[in-house]
Each structure stands twice: as structure tokens, then as C-alpha cells.
Design a protein around this motif. Structure first.
Motif, PDB file in Angstrom:
ATOM      1  N   ASP A  62       0.832  -1.210   0.000  1.00  0.00           N
ATOM      2  CA  ASP A  62       0.000   0.000   0.000  1.00  0.00           C
ATOM      3  C   ASP A  62       0.866   1.261   0.000  1.00  0.00           C
ATOM      4  O   ASP A  62       0.605   2.215  -0.730  1.00  0.00           O
ATOM      5  N   ALA A  63       1.889   1.266   0.830  1.00  0.00           N
ATOM      6  CA  ALA A  63       2.793   2.418   0.892  1.00  0.00           C
ATOM      7  C   ALA A  63       3.622   2.525  -0.381  1.00  0.00           C
ATOM      8  O   ALA A  63       3.809   3.615  -0.929  1.00  0.00           O
ATOM      9  N   TYR A  64       4.106   1.398  -0.868  1.00  0.00           N
ATOM     10  CA  TYR A  64       4.978   1.410  -2.039  1.00  0.00           C
ATOM     11  C   TYR A  64       4.230   1.891  -3.283  1.00  0.00           C
ATOM     12  O   TYR A  64       4.744   2.706  -4.044  1.00  0.00           O
ATOM     13  N   ILE A  65       3.018   1.424  -3.481  1.00  0.00           N
ATOM     14  CA  ILE A  65       2.264   1.814  -4.679  1.00  0.00           C
ATOM     15  C   ILE A  65       1.915   3.309  -4.632  1.00  0.00           C
ATOM     16  O   ILE A  65       1.906   3.985  -5.654  1.00  0.00           O
ATOM     17  N   ALA A  66       1.692   3.841  -3.434  1.00  0.00           N
ATOM     18  CA  ALA A  66       1.459   5.286  -3.299  1.00  0.00           C
ATOM     19  C   ALA A  66       2.738   6.059  -3.606  1.00  0.00           C
ATOM     20  O   ALA A  66       2.701   7.103  -4.267  1.00  0.00           O
ATOM     21  N   ALA A  67       3.876   5.552  -3.141  1.00  0.00           N
ATOM     22  CA  ALA A  67       5.156   6.194  -3.440  1.00  0.00           C
ATOM     23  C   ALA A  67       5.417   6.177  -4.943  1.00  0.00           C
ATOM     24  O   ALA A  67       5.892   7.165  -5.514  1.00  0.00           O
ATOM     25  N   VAL A  68       5.095   5.077  -5.594  1.00  0.00           N
ATOM     26  CA  VAL A  68       5.271   4.973  -7.043  1.00  0.00           C
ATOM     27  C   VAL A  68       4.432   6.035  -7.753  1.00  0.00           C
ATOM     28  O   VAL A  68       4.926   6.770  -8.603  1.00  0.00           O
ATOM     29  N   PRO A 112      14.128   9.250  -3.221  1.00  0.00           N
ATOM     30  CA  PRO A 112      13.257  10.345  -3.654  1.00  0.00           C
ATOM     31  C   PRO A 112      12.200  10.652  -2.591  1.00  0.00           C
ATOM     32  O   PRO A 112      11.809   9.780  -1.813  1.00  0.00           O
ATOM     33  N   LEU A 113      11.743  11.883  -2.576  1.00  0.00           N
ATOM     34  CA  LEU A 113      10.792  12.372  -1.579  1.00  0.00           C
ATOM     35  C   LEU A 113       9.582  11.457  -1.396  1.00  0.00           C
ATOM     36  O   LEU A 113       9.199  11.151  -0.268  1.00  0.00           O
ATOM     37  N   ALA A 114       8.972  11.019  -2.472  1.00  0.00           N
ATOM     38  CA  ALA A 114       7.754  10.204  -2.371  1.00  0.00           C
ATOM     39  C   ALA A 114       7.980   8.924  -1.584  1.00  0.00           C
ATOM     40  O   ALA A 114       7.085   8.451  -0.875  1.00  0.00           O
ATOM     41  N   PHE A 115       9.172   8.366  -1.689  1.00  0.00           N
ATOM     42  CA  PHE A 115       9.503   7.150  -0.950  1.00  0.00           C
ATOM     43  C   PHE A 115       9.938   7.490   0.468  1.00  0.00           C
ATOM     44  O   PHE A 115       9.504   6.862   1.434  1.00  0.00           O
TER      45      PHE A 115
END
Length: 139
Positions: A62-68, A112-115
Motif C-alpha cells: 500500500d505504501a509502495y504503490i502510493a510512493a510509485v 526520492p521524496l515520495a519514498f
């Protein structure tokens, strides 16, 4: 549900494929790689490919797909979908790619920021694929 014979056309389809592959822990990674190949080769569809909220998976996914989604939006100058900021799209504990203690400082600096804001620490360009355009866009 998307057909397994074609690339996922959205992050939503990535999650649906992963959800449908019970017991196959590698399904998420394979579906995401196929999605990225489609994303990089179809610039006109990019916004739509990240727009729809994926169904919930396990906490890390869930967290990874949002970061992507957020990383792709930032990197390719797209609108960041609002679903990426939902509380269940963030980890409670830090995750370091590679699992080596000696890499932690590098990953802390490069992520990167999103991650990084989701406590996922990865290399500078975590979504690199052979089909990724080489246009010099900054993350």
C-alpha cells in the motif's frame, strides 16, 4: 480484473493482479514492472494510469504503490493523485531496500521524496526500466 496476458494499464490493475495472485509474493513486483514499461511508452496516458486508487494490499505494498504514483507524478510533471496521502499508504517503520546495514546511509540520502516520506529508503531512481525515457527529468 485485467487480463494476465497484457500489461497492467494502471496502478489499480497492478493491485488487482497482485490481489488475484494469492500465494505468489512476486506477483506485485512483476505487475509493477509491466506497468512501468507501459507507463514509459505511453506518455499520453500517464495521468490516467496513476489516477484511480488501487485496492488495498498488504501494508508495505500500500505504501509502495502510493510512493510509485507520487514519484511518477513528480518526475513526469503530472498531478499527484489525492489517494496517495491516505494514512494507510504510509509505513510505521523504516524499510531499507537491499537489507544491508552498510547501504542505509546511502539510501537515506538518495531516496526520492515520495519514498522517503513513507519511510521507504531506496536508490535514487527506484523505478528504472529499460524502457524508461532518458529525458533528464529531475525526480
Amino acid at each position: 480484473m485485467p487480463s494476465p496476458s497484457r500489461r497492467p494499464a494502471s496502478l489499480r490493475e497492478v493491485a488487482e493482479l497482485a490481489n488475484g495472485a494469492e500465494g505468489d509474493k512476486a506477483a506485485f513486483g512483476r505487475a509493477l514492472a509491466e506497468f512501468l514499461d507501459a507507463f514509459y511508452t505511453d506518455p499520453g496516458a500517464r495521468q490516467a494510469m496513476i489516477a484511480d486508487e488501487p485496492p488495498s494490499l498488504a501494508k508495505f505494498e500500500d505504501a509502495y504503490i502510493a510512493a510509485v504514483a507520487e514519484h511518477l507524478a513528480r518526475r513526469w510533471n503530472l498531478a499527484i493523485p489525492p489517494w496517495v496521502d491516505q494514512p494507510h499508504r504510509f509505513l510505521d517503520r523504516a524499510y531499507f531496500a537491499g537489507g544491508l546495514e552498510s547501504l542505509k546511509a546511502i539510501l537515506l540520502a538518495e531516496s526520492p521524496l515520495a519514498f522517503r516520506k513513507r519511510q521507504i529508503f531506496v536508490e535514487t531512481e527506484p523505478l528504472r526500466r529499460a524502457r524508461m525515457p532518458r529525458d533528464g527529468a529531475a525526480a
